[in-house]
Structures are given as structure tokens and as C-alpha cells.
Design an enzyme around this catalytic site. Structure first.
Site, mmCIF file in Angstrom:
data_model
loop_
_atom_site.group_PDB
_atom_site.id
_atom_site.type_symbol
_atom_site.label_atom_id
_atom_site.label_comp_id
_atom_site.label_asym_id
_atom_site.label_seq_id
_atom_site.Cartn_x
_atom_site.Cartn_y
_atom_site.Cartn_z
ATOM 1 N N HIS A 1 5.124 5.508 6.530
ATOM 2 C CA HIS A 1 6.074 4.536 7.565
ATOM 3 C C HIS A 1 7.481 5.223 7.200
ATOM 4 O O HIS A 1 8.094 5.627 8.131
ATOM 5 C CB HIS A 1 6.210 3.369 6.854
ATOM 6 C CG HIS A 1 7.195 2.321 7.580
ATOM 7 N ND1 HIS A 1 7.133 1.543 8.597
ATOM 8 C CD2 HIS A 1 8.632 2.321 6.832
ATOM 9 C CE1 HIS A 1 8.239 1.177 8.908
ATOM 10 N NE2 HIS A 1 9.284 1.400 7.758
ATOM 11 N N GLU A 2 7.927 5.674 5.923
ATOM 12 C CA GLU A 2 9.119 6.195 5.790
ATOM 13 C C GLU A 2 9.098 7.627 6.334
ATOM 14 O O GLU A 2 10.258 8.001 6.821
ATOM 15 C CB GLU A 2 9.505 6.348 4.353
ATOM 16 C CG GLU A 2 9.442 5.219 3.476
ATOM 17 C CD GLU A 2 10.587 4.179 4.028
ATOM 18 O OE1 GLU A 2 11.471 4.626 4.664
ATOM 19 O OE2 GLU A 2 10.599 2.873 3.846
ATOM 20 N N THR B 1 0.606 4.442 0.470
ATOM 21 C CA THR B 1 0.197 5.511 1.723
ATOM 22 C C THR B 1 0.986 4.731 3.141
ATOM 23 O O THR B 1 1.613 5.653 3.934
ATOM 24 C CB THR B 1 -1.234 5.815 1.721
ATOM 25 O OG1 THR B 1 -1.704 6.237 0.707
ATOM 26 C CG2 THR B 1 -1.387 6.857 2.948
ATOM 27 N N ASP C 1 0.802 -1.190 -0.065
ATOM 28 C CA ASP C 1 0.132 -0.026 0.058
ATOM 29 C C ASP C 1 1.012 1.330 0.122
ATOM 30 O O ASP C 1 1.656 1.493 0.865
ATOM 31 C CB ASP C 1 -0.923 0.061 1.151
ATOM 32 C CG ASP C 1 -1.893 1.062 1.163
ATOM 33 O OD1 ASP C 1 -2.922 1.231 0.480
ATOM 34 O OD2 ASP C 1 -1.492 2.133 1.848
ATOM 35 N N HIS D 1 10.123 7.412 9.947
ATOM 36 C CA HIS D 1 11.475 7.610 10.279
ATOM 37 C C HIS D 1 12.129 8.973 10.289
ATOM 38 O O HIS D 1 12.965 9.304 11.312
ATOM 39 C CB HIS D 1 12.295 6.636 9.125
ATOM 40 C CG HIS D 1 12.335 5.314 9.105
ATOM 41 N ND1 HIS D 1 12.439 4.419 10.169
ATOM 42 C CD2 HIS D 1 12.071 4.589 8.080
ATOM 43 C CE1 HIS D 1 12.148 3.086 9.908
ATOM 44 N NE2 HIS D 1 11.830 3.257 8.745
ATOM 45 N N ASP E 1 12.413 0.907 12.696
ATOM 46 C CA ASP E 1 11.507 0.025 12.399
ATOM 47 C C ASP E 1 11.155 -1.000 13.620
ATOM 48 O O ASP E 1 11.995 -0.954 14.530
ATOM 49 C CB ASP E 1 12.302 -0.581 11.343
ATOM 50 C CG ASP E 1 12.166 -0.197 9.940
ATOM 51 O OD1 ASP E 1 11.191 0.346 9.618
ATOM 52 O OD2 ASP E 1 13.276 -0.363 9.460
HETATM 53 ZN ZN LIG Z 1 11.180 1.591 7.957
#
Ligand SMILES: [Zn+2]
Length: 194
Positions: free
Chosen positions: A121-122, A116, A114, A125, A131
Site C-alpha cells: 500500500h505504501e 505485506t 498484514d 503511494h 488513499d
Molecule cells: Zn495510504
């Protein structure tokens, strides 16, 4: 004797300072203190035109989830840049974890996961989160861990409070922290695609 002198000196200073402090507080609008706590991170999508809507959706998810940092798209002067392309090691975030860096979205991963969820998620960071692939789908930073069927693109309550506390003091004055490249290595995807 000298101790008593110092004490009365301190009291005199406290009295002298009081009108200044209350004067400042009165002059500032009531909402001024809350607004000052929010740090804005400007990001550019010009290097990732394919994923612009997903990037903006992921940023909106963060903006709706946290109060101490706000992501705003801007074509120039952005500290965070999104890019796209092919990398055998997959997507990555190269970041200081505090609003600066480059997010790379890998085409192959974007076809599986997905979009989005990838961008949110990125972005996590860049906001300072590590993670945690062993986490459930409800956890944004579990990334590709729960597999491509997971489409959740919202941080859970722990992730929200973590980011809020990381940004509680605004932008770090000392920006000596080196940038680190965090690759999305996804063994689950490798098994599934064979
Ligand atoms: Zn990650």
C-alpha cells in the site's frame, strides 16, 4: 509561389529524413522499444530490517502487476528508502509520487495489519496512487479502511492500469514536484482496539 516553395521544401526534408528514421529502427532490437518503456525504481530496506521480507513481497506484487515500472532492491543509490519505528500518527509515505521518498512502517500498525499489505500500500503511494479508505479489501489503496482482517496485498485492475498510465512516459524529467507526507490515519483501528 513562396507557399509552393515551402511545401516542396518540406517534402524534400521528409524524403531526406526517411532513411535516417528507418535506419535507426532497423538498428534497434525488436524488444528494445518495450524495454525502454520500463522505468526502474531502486529501493533500500536497510532502514527497515524487520520488514524486509514483507517489503520484497509487496514489491514483487507490484512487479507482477504492472509493466511500465519495476522495483529493484539495492543497498546504495536507492531513490526509495523504507524505514521503521514508532510514530503515534502511524505509517506514512513521504514521496513525490514518482519513485522517490521515504516509507515509514509503524510498529503498532504492523502488529495489527498484514505487513505485506502495508508495504504494498505504501509503495502504491510512491508509484503515484492516493488513499481510498472507503474502498473494498480487493483494492490495495483502501489501506486500513476494510480493517485488520483484510490481508489482500495486490492492486486491483484499476490500480494496475492507473500506475501503468502514470509511468507510461518513464521518469518525469521535471522533478520539481515537492514531496508530500501521507499518513495512514486509521479511525477503524482506533475503534477496534478500545
Ligand atoms: Zn495510504
Amino acid at each position: 509561389m513562396s507557399r509552393k516553395f515551402l511545401l516542396s521544401g518540406a517534402i524534400a526534408l521528409a524524403f531526406a529524413a526517411t532513411p535516417l528514421i528507418s535506419g535507426t529502427a532497423t538498428a534497434a532490437p525488436a524488444t528494445g522499444q518495450q524495454a525502454a518503456a520500463v522505468t526502474t525504481v531502486y529501493y533500500s530496506t536497510s532502514g527497515a530490517p524487520t520488514f524486509r521480507s514483507a517489503i520484497n513481497a509487496g514489491a514483487a506484487n507490484w512487479n507482477n502487476s504492472v509493466t511500465n515500472v519495476k522495483l529493484v532492491e539495492r543497498s546504495s543509490g536507492a531513490s526509495l528508502r523504507y524505514t521503521e519505528g514508532n510514530d503515534p500518527r502511524g505509517s506514512y509515505a513521504q514521496t513525490d509520487g514518482h519513485g522517490s521518498g521515504t516509507i515509514f512502517i509503524d510498529y503498532a500498525q504492523a502488529q495489527q495489519y498484514d505487513n505485506t499489505r502495508i508495504t504494498a500500500h505504501e509503495t502504491g503511494h510512491v508509484l503515484g496512487l492516493p488513499d481510498h479508505y472507503s474502498g473494498p479489501c480487493s483494492e490495495l489503496m483502501s489501506g486500513g479502511g476494510p480493517g485488520p482482517s483484510c490481508t489482500n496485498a495486490l492492486p486491483n485492475s484499476q490500480e494496475r492500469s492507473r500506475v501503468n498510465s502514470l509511468w507510461a512516459n518513464g521518469l518525469r524529467v521535471n522533478t520539481a514536484a515537492p514531496q508530500q507526507r501521507i499518513y495512514e490515519e486509521l479511525p477503524v483501528l482506533a475503534h477496534r482496539t478500545r
